[in-house]
Scaffold this motif. Sequence first.
Motif, mmCIF file in Angstrom:
data_model
loop_
_atom_site.group_PDB
_atom_site.id
_atom_site.type_symbol
_atom_site.label_atom_id
_atom_site.label_comp_id
_atom_site.label_asym_id
_atom_site.label_seq_id
_atom_site.Cartn_x
_atom_site.Cartn_y
_atom_site.Cartn_z
ATOM 1 N N VAL A 207 37.847 10.852 47.505
ATOM 2 C CA VAL A 207 38.244 9.545 48.042
ATOM 3 C C VAL A 207 38.126 9.526 49.563
ATOM 4 O O VAL A 207 37.551 8.611 50.151
ATOM 5 N N GLY A 208 38.662 10.540 50.207
ATOM 6 C CA GLY A 208 38.595 10.575 51.664
ATOM 7 C C GLY A 208 37.182 10.747 52.178
ATOM 8 O O GLY A 208 36.763 10.070 53.126
ATOM 9 N N LEU A 209 36.430 11.638 51.554
ATOM 10 C CA LEU A 209 35.063 11.911 52.013
ATOM 11 C C LEU A 209 34.146 10.716 51.764
ATOM 12 O O LEU A 209 33.483 10.222 52.695
ATOM 13 N N LEU A 210 34.096 10.254 50.528
ATOM 14 C CA LEU A 210 33.147 9.189 50.172
ATOM 15 C C LEU A 210 33.581 7.835 50.722
ATOM 16 O O LEU A 210 32.845 7.190 51.475
ATOM 17 N N LEU A 211 34.767 7.409 50.351
ATOM 18 C CA LEU A 211 35.211 6.085 50.787
ATOM 19 C C LEU A 211 35.499 6.052 52.276
ATOM 20 O O LEU A 211 35.222 5.064 52.952
ATOM 21 N N GLY A 212 36.064 7.142 52.805
ATOM 22 C CA GLY A 212 36.364 7.186 54.235
ATOM 23 C C GLY A 212 35.116 7.098 55.091
ATOM 24 O O GLY A 212 35.084 6.384 56.094
ATOM 25 N N THR A 213 34.065 7.798 54.688
ATOM 26 C CA THR A 213 32.812 7.745 55.442
ATOM 27 C C THR A 213 32.210 6.342 55.403
ATOM 28 O O THR A 213 31.727 5.829 56.413
ATOM 29 N N LEU A 214 32.250 5.719 54.234
ATOM 30 C CA LEU A 214 31.713 4.363 54.122
ATOM 31 C C LEU A 214 32.545 3.371 54.922
ATOM 32 O O LEU A 214 31.996 2.468 55.564
#
Length: 245
Positions: A207-214
């Motif tokens: 969640v943090g990696l994928l959604l945070g980056t987007l």
Amino acid sequence: MASPSEAHIGAGSVTDVVLGPLLRADLHVPRLVTYSPLGRTELSTASLGNWSAKVAGLLRDELGLSPGSVVSVRTADFWQSLPILLGCWWNGAVVTPDDDADAAVAFVADGDDAVADDVFVVSGHPLGAPSRQVAAHQRDFTTAVLGQADRFDAPPAVTSESAALSVDGRIRSVGEVLAIARSSAGAFWSGIRVASTAPWTLPEPAVGLLLGTLLADGVIVQISDPAADVAAIAATEHCSVQFAG
């Protein structure tokens, strides 16, 4: 001109918050780059939106899923996993990485199975080739999803209190999932390119990696090939941050 997916993202959903602003900007910007043992895949903003719309359409229009339905996503760090997650949340589904007996639908990798009524096998192939390991009671993901529309009309109403994620019996709402993503996004900056070798485990680091980056208007470069030269790929892809979990 709006993209095929932009105008109809459901207000309040995880997908609305994460993908909506990107689809109102440059549609040609890459959002996800993956390196697997089979090769490299790149998804632009437009491609990510279209694949996510196809998944949402599959769930609602073909399978009849309503908001709150449980969908098991167990496809690791395949490039298809990100649009599967976004498509599920777009339709108001509760995503779980578990083999949940309550799951109406499951997305699994080659050779895997689940207890859901509808099980889709995701090949992970960089060009989206169909799986060659589909049992009689399963369906190939690529074959099923390609026939869906590139836009998702009239998505269901979703609020910050709606359930979005279930892991080991703990339910997280849309608001809680977005809070995790925003916390990670706060450490990033617009245009950041993040190289990652971390497995896409839910809720973290996925969640943090994928959604945070987007959310930070960035690009995810996922390296799942154990033989890959991570430093060389990070340099080639102009990554400024490396994440190993």
